[in-house]
Write a protein that holds these residues in place. Structure first.
Motif, short mmCIF file in Angstrom:
data_model
loop_
_atom_site.label_atom_id
_atom_site.label_comp_id
_atom_site.label_asym_id
_atom_site.label_seq_id
_atom_site.Cartn_x
_atom_site.Cartn_y
_atom_site.Cartn_z
N PRO A 549 -9.74 6.36 13.31
CA PRO A 549 -9.53 7.12 12.07
C PRO A 549 -9.71 6.30 10.81
CG PRO A 549 -7.43 6.59 13.08
CD PRO A 549 -8.48 6.15 14.06
N GLY A 550 -9.81 4.98 10.91
CA GLY A 550 -9.96 4.14 9.71
C GLY A 550 -8.60 3.83 9.09
N LEU A 551 -8.63 3.22 7.93
CA LEU A 551 -7.41 2.79 7.25
C LEU A 551 -7.25 3.59 5.97
CD1 LEU A 551 -7.91 -1.08 7.55
CD2 LEU A 551 -6.42 0.34 8.97
N ALA A 552 -6.02 3.95 5.69
CA ALA A 552 -5.73 4.60 4.42
C ALA A 552 -5.92 3.59 3.29
CB ALA A 552 -4.29 5.15 4.42
N PRO A 553 -6.32 4.04 2.10
CA PRO A 553 -6.56 3.10 0.99
C PRO A 553 -5.37 2.21 0.68
CG PRO A 553 -7.46 5.26 0.46
CD PRO A 553 -6.69 5.44 1.73
N GLU A 554 -4.14 2.78 0.68
CA GLU A 554 -2.98 1.94 0.36
C GLU A 554 -2.72 0.93 1.46
OE1 GLU A 554 -1.67 5.83 2.25
OE2 GLU A 554 -3.02 5.16 0.63
N VAL A 555 -3.05 1.28 2.72
CA VAL A 555 -2.88 0.33 3.82
C VAL A 555 -3.93 -0.77 3.72
CG1 VAL A 555 -2.94 0.05 6.32
CG2 VAL A 555 -1.82 2.05 5.30
N GLU A 556 -5.15 -0.39 3.37
CA GLU A 556 -6.23 -1.38 3.27
C GLU A 556 -5.93 -2.40 2.17
OE1 GLU A 556 -11.09 -1.56 2.71
OE2 GLU A 556 -10.03 0.37 2.76
N ARG A 557 -5.35 -1.92 1.03
CA ARG A 557 -5.05 -2.84 -0.07
C ARG A 557 -3.99 -3.86 0.33
NH1 ARG A 557 -5.58 1.97 -3.17
NH2 ARG A 557 -3.33 2.28 -3.06
N GLY A 558 -3.02 -3.48 1.16
CA GLY A 558 -1.97 -4.43 1.55
C GLY A 558 -2.10 -4.87 2.99
N LEU A 559 -3.35 -4.91 3.50
CA LEU A 559 -3.55 -5.15 4.92
C LEU A 559 -3.05 -6.52 5.35
CD1 LEU A 559 -4.78 -3.70 7.36
CD2 LEU A 559 -6.95 -4.83 6.86
N PHE A 560 -3.22 -7.53 4.51
CA PHE A 560 -2.84 -8.89 4.87
C PHE A 560 -1.52 -9.31 4.22
CE2 PHE A 560 -7.49 -8.72 5.18
CZ PHE A 560 -7.66 -9.12 6.50
N THR A 561 -0.70 -8.31 3.90
CA THR A 561 0.63 -8.59 3.35
C THR A 561 1.62 -8.74 4.50
OG1 THR A 561 0.10 -7.30 1.38
CG2 THR A 561 2.43 -7.75 1.81
N PRO A 562 2.41 -9.81 4.53
CA PRO A 562 3.36 -10.00 5.63
C PRO A 562 4.32 -8.82 5.75
CG PRO A 562 3.15 -12.02 4.34
CD PRO A 562 2.42 -10.95 3.58
N PHE A 563 4.60 -8.46 7.02
CA PHE A 563 5.61 -7.45 7.38
C PHE A 563 5.21 -6.04 6.95
CE2 PHE A 563 7.98 -11.41 6.47
CZ PHE A 563 8.34 -11.74 7.78
N LEU A 564 3.92 -5.84 6.61
CA LEU A 564 3.43 -4.51 6.32
C LEU A 564 2.68 -4.03 7.56
CD1 LEU A 564 2.96 -2.17 4.33
CD2 LEU A 564 0.84 -3.31 3.64
N THR A 565 3.17 -2.95 8.22
CA THR A 565 2.58 -2.47 9.47
C THR A 565 2.68 -0.96 9.54
OG1 THR A 565 2.65 -2.62 11.88
CG2 THR A 565 4.75 -2.76 10.71
N THR A 566 1.75 -0.38 10.31
CA THR A 566 1.78 1.06 10.56
C THR A 566 2.21 1.37 11.99
OG1 THR A 566 -0.57 1.01 11.17
CG2 THR A 566 -0.04 1.47 8.86
N LYS A 567 2.54 0.32 12.78
CA LYS A 567 2.95 0.50 14.17
C LYS A 567 4.47 0.58 14.24
CE LYS A 567 -0.96 -2.31 15.74
NZ LYS A 567 -1.35 -3.52 16.49
N PRO A 568 4.99 1.51 15.03
CA PRO A 568 6.45 1.63 15.11
C PRO A 568 7.10 0.36 15.63
CG PRO A 568 5.36 3.58 16.00
CD PRO A 568 4.29 2.58 15.77
N GLN A 569 6.48 -0.33 16.56
CA GLN A 569 7.07 -1.53 17.14
C GLN A 569 6.46 -2.81 16.57
OE1 GLN A 569 9.66 -1.13 19.15
NE2 GLN A 569 9.42 1.12 19.01
N GLY A 570 5.60 -2.72 15.53
CA GLY A 570 4.92 -3.90 15.02
C GLY A 570 5.77 -4.66 14.00
N LEU A 571 5.43 -5.95 13.84
CA LEU A 571 6.13 -6.80 12.87
C LEU A 571 5.33 -6.97 11.58
CD1 LEU A 571 7.46 -9.64 15.20
CD2 LEU A 571 8.72 -7.67 14.29
#
Length: 610
Positions: A549-571
């Motif tokens: 499905p690709g990445l949402a724009p807000e997710v893409e902008r903060g993709l390499f920000t620590p502790f930012l995740t879209t996975k329920p169990q991700g860090l």
């Protein structure tokens, strides 16, 4: 300012000012004397040079004059001995006299004489070079001329006078012509000096010739002719006028005034200037050559030398005064500096103590910070290892499945082998054993890869084969591919490429990217994950893409920000650690996404030298 700085300067100020005034006056007197002396020396040398040049120029003027005189003096002597001339005078035949006039005419042209003529013993001219002209001398009575009477009496005579007909001045050279019965007459050559005067005038320096009485006869200044070098008594001037040979001349003195230093001043010019008068006596019998040379250059050189000397002396005096004042100020400043240095030393000592205490505290803080940084680096390494083990845990189930299948196959082949051995079918049993060997090798590769992946990296950067890194990463994530029913498409278009990095950490990056790609296509009916390698010259690009499905724009902008995740169990640390690993190897990790069409991650690494 100095009086305010120096406590003793207040009472000494008047005396100091008087001292400075006295020194300035003495310097001015010395400078004036020095300037005058230097100017006099320069002027003396310049005047000596001018006198030497004037003497050479006078010699040149005299040479021009003597050349003209010597050329003409021989002509009367030659004519006096000419047989045709004697015969014409003796016979007085009109034909012979006319022939003689023609001969004199030709001689006059050749010798460039003003006039050549013959006077009979009775004083009447019988033949002349100008016999054709209206002003012909033939028939004129010149018996009154001194040059005629003296030549008849003494054999030779010279006289400078105005012509009675032409009214032009010239030198008359007369020679007696003797016959058998006595004097027959006189041959006369008139010499005019227009050419000589023109040549002198071209040189540019006033020049003139005087006779024994001081009268100017030949001159480059036409209005000076027949004037006297020195004033003449009235009786002498009356006697000269009575002779009639100088026309209406007044015999006034020349416009030259003596300065008393060997120089004269011209008074007939708008700006009178001094001149050197150079004299050469006896350039001709009784004649003296005078040459005037302007001394303007010498005077200007002396004036320039005086001004330069005065300027240099002034600058030197100002410099010495400045140095003296500066030395006094430096001495006062040194005294103040000593006092300030003592005060500074006291303050420095106090400050040093304070800084020592602060330095100790700072050293303790630095040591504590270094220990903190060491712990931070250790925690970062542990975090990377933890992320790796977390990834390893995620793929453990799939790896277990990968191992269970060969183990089940090994057990089935082993049971079949026992049955076949019991039946005596050795060849068939050998095939089962070969299959068991292949299955164990596969299990060995899986376990070796898991063991290598789980090791802690040593941080070395060295040439690493890209194909080995991709093979290991694909092997570790093969179960995820099958579980998500996703198809992995590899494009190893450039085999044998090596990059600068470390295999374990590079596998960690690719495993993370492949896992994310497989999870992205989990709900796609035909999920595809692409893995491609491209040689870019000095770098190598490894891209991992999916059709998720690709990445949402807000997710893409903060993709390499620590502790930012879209996975329920991700860090939210996987991509951050992956990018840090890439940057540590001198590369980079970037992402591009189109919503609804998937995402692509590009790992750029430096290519190793072959």
């Amino acid at each position: 300012m100095e009086a305010a700085l120096d406590p003793s300067a207040t009472s000494a100020t008047p005396a100091w000012r008087r001292r400075v005034l006295g020194l300035a006056l003495a310097a001015a007197v010395v400078g004036a004397g020095l300037a005058w002396a230097v100017g006099a020396l320069v002027q003396d040398r310049a005047m000596a040079t001018l006198r030497s040049r004037a003497a050479a120029s006078a010699a040149l003027h005299a040479a021009v004059l003597r050349s003209e005189l010597d050329k003409q003096r021989a002509l009367p002597l030659v004519l006096a001995d000419d047989a045709d001339l004697e015969t014409a005078l003796a016979e007085r035949s009109p034909a012979r006299l006319q022939a003689l006039s023609r001969k004199l005419e030709a001689l006059g042209v050749q010798a460039r004489a003003a006039a050549v003529y013959v006077i009979g013993a009775d004083g009447v001219t019988v033949a002349a070079s100008n016999w054709r002209q209206p002003t012909s001398f033939v028939g004129s009575d010149y018996g009154f001329r001194p040059y005629f009477t003296q030549a008849l009496r003494h054999g030779y005579a010279e006289q400078f006078a105005l012509g009675t007909v032409s009214r032009k001045p010239g030198l008359y050279l007369a020679r007696r012509v003797d016959g058998a019965a006595g004097p027959l007459g006189v041959v006369v050559v008139k010499l005019e000096f227009d050419g000589v005067e023109t040549a002198w005038r071209a040189i540019g320096e006033p020049a003139f010739v005087t006779d024994r009485r001081g009268l100017v006869l030949i001159t480059s200044q036409p209005d000076w002719r027949f004037r006297a070098r020195q004033p003449l008594p009235d009786a002498a001037r009356a006697a000269l006028r009575a002779q009639g040979q100088f026309g209406a001349a007044t015999f006034a003195p020349l416009p030259l005034r003596s300065r008393g230093d060997g120089r004269v001043v011209r008074t007939d010019v708008a700006r009178p200037d001094s001149q050197i008068e150079t004299r050469l006596a006896e350039v001709a019998p009784g004649w003296t050559l005078h040459l005037l040379t302007a001394t303007t250059a010498a005077d200007q050189a002396a004036a320039a030398a005086r001004w330069i000397t005065a300027l240099v002396w002034t600058l030197l005096s100002v410099l010495l005064a400045w140095l003296w004042i500066r030395r006094r100020r430096v001495r006062l400043a040194a005294q103040r500096e000593r006092e300030a240095r003592l005060e500074l030393e006291r303050r420095v000592e106090a400050r040093t103590f304070e800084l020592t205490q602060a330095n100790r505290a700072l050293s303790h803080e630095v040591d504590e910070r270094q220990r903190t940084e060491t712990r931070l680096r250790a925690l970062q390494a542990d975090l990377v290892q933890a992320n790796k083990l977390a990834s390893l845990g995620q793929i453990a189930a799939g790896v277990a499945h990968e191992i269970n299948q060969p183990v089940a196959a090994i057990r089935a082949n082993a049971d079949n082998g026992l049955v076949l051995i019991g039946r005596g079918q050795a060849d068939a049993a050998r095939q089962n054993l070969t299959a068991i060997t292949a299955m164990t090798e596969r299990i060995g590769r899986i376990t070796d890869e898991l063991r290598a992946f789980s090791r802690k990296a040593d941080g070395r950067v060295e040439p690493t084969l890209v194909s080995e890194v991709i093979d290991g990463s694909v092997l570790l994530t093969a179960s995820r591919s099958r579980r998500h029913d996703a198809r992995l498409v590899r494009d190893d278009a450039a085999p044998g490429l090596s990059v600068l990095g470390e295999r374990i950490r590079l596998e960690q990056v690719l495993v993370n990217l492949l896992q994310n790609a497989f999870e992205a296509v989990e709900k796609r009916p035909h999920g595809v994950v692409t893995l491609a390698v491209r040689d870019k010259g000095e770098t190598v690009e490894i891209t991992v893409g999916d059709n998720g499905p690709g990445l949402a724009p807000e997710v893409e902008r903060g993709l390499f920000t620590p502790f930012l995740t879209t996975k329920p169990q991700g860090l939210g640390l996987g991509l951050v650690i992956a990018r840090d690993i890439a940057v540590g190897f001198g590369g980079q990790l970037t992402a591009a996404s189109t919503p609804g069409e998937g995402a692509t991650f590009t790992l750029t690494l430096r290519k190793a030298a072959p």
